[in-house]
Design a protein around this motif. Structure first.
Motif, mmCIF file in Angstrom:
data_model
loop_
_atom_site.group_PDB
_atom_site.id
_atom_site.type_symbol
_atom_site.label_atom_id
_atom_site.label_comp_id
_atom_site.label_asym_id
_atom_site.label_seq_id
_atom_site.Cartn_x
_atom_site.Cartn_y
_atom_site.Cartn_z
ATOM 1 N N CYS A 581 -14.798 27.965 3.534
ATOM 2 C CA CYS A 581 -15.552 27.100 4.420
ATOM 3 C C CYS A 581 -16.569 26.724 3.567
ATOM 4 O O CYS A 581 -17.682 27.593 3.367
ATOM 5 N N TRP A 600 -12.461 23.615 5.869
ATOM 6 C CA TRP A 600 -11.976 24.933 5.333
ATOM 7 C C TRP A 600 -10.547 24.388 4.470
ATOM 8 O O TRP A 600 -10.037 23.785 4.742
ATOM 9 N N ILE A 684 -8.889 28.276 13.273
ATOM 10 C CA ILE A 684 -10.104 27.307 13.281
ATOM 11 C C ILE A 684 -10.281 26.397 14.623
ATOM 12 O O ILE A 684 -11.303 26.218 14.927
#
Length: 799
Positions: A581, A600, A684
């Motif tokens: 990330c 990411w 995420i």
């Protein structure tokens, strides 16, 4: 209390002498530093066992040295740390006359330097150490040969060190805290100095060829408070006045640091041992230097301990000003620096884009080992032994046709650490970088610019929390089925939450004892790698095994109709993944085309692993040897068949007749990476995987274990393993598990032909994370680099 033998009256015990410290800095001069660490030998293993095999088969170990400039910067950083811990810090308030300090008993600071008069007058031309200086000077004169000569910049004490003790900007330039400049020729001549008679003078000597700032008020104040002394010598031994000053100030403890450990430092220690034997003498390991690390190591191991105690930088800081006091000093310096920057200029804020978010090239990068664990030591090995990437190294760096290695340097050096806090429940002492400074790479996320642990990783690593990301479906027979995991139930406090379906399963299990699907597994949610797994034949027995109310468990049913090897053994497919990330240029989700957004990027390694059990599988066999598959035995490579694998022969979507394994592996790889990508994206988007404070770059290498049904149409995710077992035979890693010990034995037997060797996989991962500019130029058409294939990029738009 002590009794007087004459009067019989108890007298007060004598007051112990007050500890008074001194810090002596040897040869911290501009002319001394360029030669330090200039003849370093290549980095080699500290482990003598199998060292010959490792060095002969791994060119990185033979040809990598620490960049001398980086090594010198690290040395100066440690010297500055000793000075910071030693100088009194005045409180910065509106009242300039406030003399409040953190510690009243700060050490006396003595700079001990080498200084010769013009033409090296008085120096014998045959002197074993310095005679060559005079011989050369006789040929070319002072203008060309003036090393350590009075009146020339090279003779002066480093300006960055003088700034620290002066407590004021040097030559109008604000104080630096980055290790100073090796070529600093702006040393101030207005220091308090001492000549051979021990009298103070202001350094205003007519022989100096540079203009001298006559700030008499500061000179008088420094003389009055004896902030520091500068003593000059014209030979190897310290001046006789050193003994006078130490006695005058009632010094009881002396610490010696500085350059030329085999010359000035050693001679100073010998001088103290002969002239002041009652003084406690020590040296600071990190604050000593010499022409080579080898020579320095021998000195510290065999010679210096004869005269002094070899202490660490942490020990010196702790006894001098305290670890927390040192942190306060650094904070104050940072606040002062920020204030100066605000007062001097206001720079417009630069928008962070992909182009300006690249790592700035520096002379030295610091790593700090805080003993947290994980893969830190392996990553550091690759950072400190890394060669610049070339096209020939892209895929086969150790192939027979790869070019022979040339000697290269690394700019990564170790940063000292200190005690941080202690976990009294676990009995573990945690550490952090000295001064609680943020370094380039550290295994404690709070102190690292590059973080090796994902924030929120537990939602993938913990088997109980992973259930939150996997959808629960209703099966054909009313049983619970999951989208990716096998049939799984969470156990908390000895009970299954919402366990109505579980009750029906256990009741059915008690009625039908012959469950053809196989056994049940009871696992602690926070342990991986085959640890803490209990096996039972029937569901009704599971809760008896999940009997610790303080632990959280999952109960997992064996997958139906599993794929087995040709010899009947159970197996699973282990896939390694790399998730990064970092901020990148806007990818279309923001109003501003230049806005930076966190992205990411998920990569999976193209080579997976076949992990097998020890004996043939049976649904009724609940022994670990039949049910647990943790041994990596062979690599899956596309196009390379594994004869032990029962690949299907009928489904054209899975295989083909000309190469049965190739299409099968491609399908298996895609099924597994799709599952990993889906679960990672859910984590995420649900904010379970989170950004680090300050939007630090973070990454983690983890594995995922899959099992397939017999026709390879469904991949079942068994678990994620964060900080999985990886083996690099060249990284001198601690062999902490039975698996690592087994891999080590195989490498000792077969060398490069050993099947288990993760060196290249780790090396490529380190290159992708730490050196993206290099890998970007060498990536393949599909975005892959080495064995790492980009599976998915997931932007995360945040307000």
């Amino acid at each position: 209390m002590m009794m007087n033998p004459t009067t019989g009256i108890l007298n007060p015990a004598p007051t112990p002498p007050r500890t008074r410290r001194a810090l002596i800095l040897c040869d911290m001069q501009n002319d001394a530093l360029p030669s330090l660490f200039s003849s370093n030998t290549p980095l080699t293993s500290n482990d003598s066992k199998n060292n010959d095999r490792r060095r002969s088969s791994n060119p990185e170990n033979k040809d990598t040295v620490i960049d001398p400039k980086a090594r010198r910067q690290a040395f100066l950083h440690s010297v500055q740390a000793c000075l910071r811990a030693s100088i009194p810090i005045k409180s910065h308030c509106n009242n300039d006359d406030d003399d409040n300090v953190f510690d009243a008993n700060h050490p006396l600071i003595i700079f001990l330097g080498l200084q010769f008069p013009s033409r090296y007058e008085g120096l014998h031309s045959e002197h074993c150490l310095y005679g060559s200086l005079r011989r050369l000077n006789e040929k070319v004169g002072d203008g060309a040969a003036h090393w350590f000569m009075k009146g020339y910049p090279g003779c002066e004490i480093l300006g960055s060190l003088r700034e620290l003790v002066d407590g004021a900007p040097h030559n109008g330039v604000s104080s630096r805290t980055d290790g100073g400049c090796l070529g600093d020729d702006g040393a101030d001549d207005n220091a308090v100095t001492s000549n051979e008679t021990g009298d103070y003078n202001d350094g205003n000597d007519s022989q100096h060829e540079r203009p001298i700032d006559s700030d008499s008020k500061r000179i008088q104040e420094a003389t009055k408070n004896k902030t520091y002394l500068t003593l000059w010598r014209d030979n190897l031994s310290p001046p006789s006045t050193l003994k006078h000053h130490l006695k005058q100030h009632n010094i009881t403890d002396v610490t010696v640091i500085g350059a030329k450990a085999t010359q000035a430092v050693q001679s100073t220690l010998q001088y103290l041992a002969e002239n002041l034997p009652y003084i406690d003498v020590s040296v600071v390991r990190e604050a000593l230097a010499d022409d080579s690390d080898d020579r320095l190591s021998v000195m510290m191991e065999y010679f210096l301990p004869l005269y002094a105690r070899v202490a660490t930088l942490e020990e010196y800081v702790e006894v001098t000003c305290g670890l927390e006091g040192y942190c306060e000093r650094l904070k104050m310096e940072e606040m002062m620096t920020q204030k100066q920057q605000l007062d001097q200029q206001q720079q417009p804020q630069v928008v962070a884009t992909k182009s300006n978010s690249k790592r700035t090239k520096k002379d030295v990068y610091y790593y700090a080992d805080c003993q947290r664990g994980g893969h830190f030591s392996i990553y550091v090995h690759h950072l400190t032994h890394r060669r610049a990437l070339t096209p020939a190294m892209k895929s086969t760096p150790f192939a027979a046709n790869s070019p022979s290695a040339t000697t290269t340097t690394t700019s990564w050096v170790s940063h000292p650490t200190q005690k941080w806090y202690q976990d009294i429940f676990r009995g573990k002492q945690y550490t952090c970088p000295l001064g609680k400074k943020i370094v380039d790479f550290c295994d404690e996320p709070a102190f690292s610019e590059m973080v090796m642990f994902l924030k929120g990783r537990e939602y993938l690593d913990d088997k109980g929390k992973l259930l939150e990301l996997d959808s629960a479906l209703c099966g054909k027979n009313g049983e619970e089925e999951r989208e990716f995991l096998p049939e799984t139930y969470s156990v908390q406090g000895g009970e299954v939450p919402g366990g109505r379906m579980w009750e029906s399963i256990t009741n059915n299990s008690m009625e039908n004892k012959d469950d053809e699907r196989g056994p049940w597994f009871v696992k602690e949610t926070n342990k991986n790698g085959g640890r803490a797994i209990q096996i039972c034949q029937h569901a009704s027995q599971c809760l008896e095994l999940a009997n610790d109310p303080m632990e959280t468990y999952v109960i997992q049913r064996h997958i139906p109709n599993p794929s087995l090897l040709t010899d009947g053994k159970k197996w699973h497919f282990k896939l390694y993944n790399l998730l990064i990330c970092e901020e990148e240029r806007d990818v279309g989700g923001g109003d501003d085309g230049n806005a930076a957004v966190p992205v990411w990027t998920l990569r999976s390694h193209k080579e997976a692993w076949l992990c097998t059990s020890d004996k043939s599988w049976s649904a009724n066999d609940i022994t670990p040897e039949a049910q647990v598959t943790i041994k990596r035995t062979k690599r899956f490579r596309e196009g390379v068949p594994i004869k032990e694998l029962n690949t299907p022969q009928n489904d054209n979507d899975v295989t083909s007749t000309d190469c049965p394994f190739t299409r099968a592996y491609s399908s298996m790889f895609k099924q597994c990476t799709d599952v990993v990508a889906t679960l990672v994206e859910r984590a995420i988007q649900s904010n379970k995987l989170q950004l680090r404070p300050g939007k630090k770059k973070q990454f983690e290498l983890f594995s995922s274990d899959f099992m397939f049904n017999a026709d390879f149409t469904k991949a079942y995710l068994i678990e994620f393993n964060f900080s999985p077992v990886i083996y690099d035979p060249y990284a001198n890693q601690e062999l902490s598990t039975d698996g690592l010990k087994r891999y080590q034995r195989l490498f000792e037997m077969y060398g490069e032909e050993a099947e288990v060797n993760d060196h290249e996989m780790i090396r490529d991962a380190v290159s992708i994370v730490f050196f993206p500019e290099e890998t970007e130029k060498m990536k393949g058409a599909d975005g892959s680099f080495g064995g790492w294939k980009v599976v998915k990029s997931i932007p995360r738009f945040v307000s």
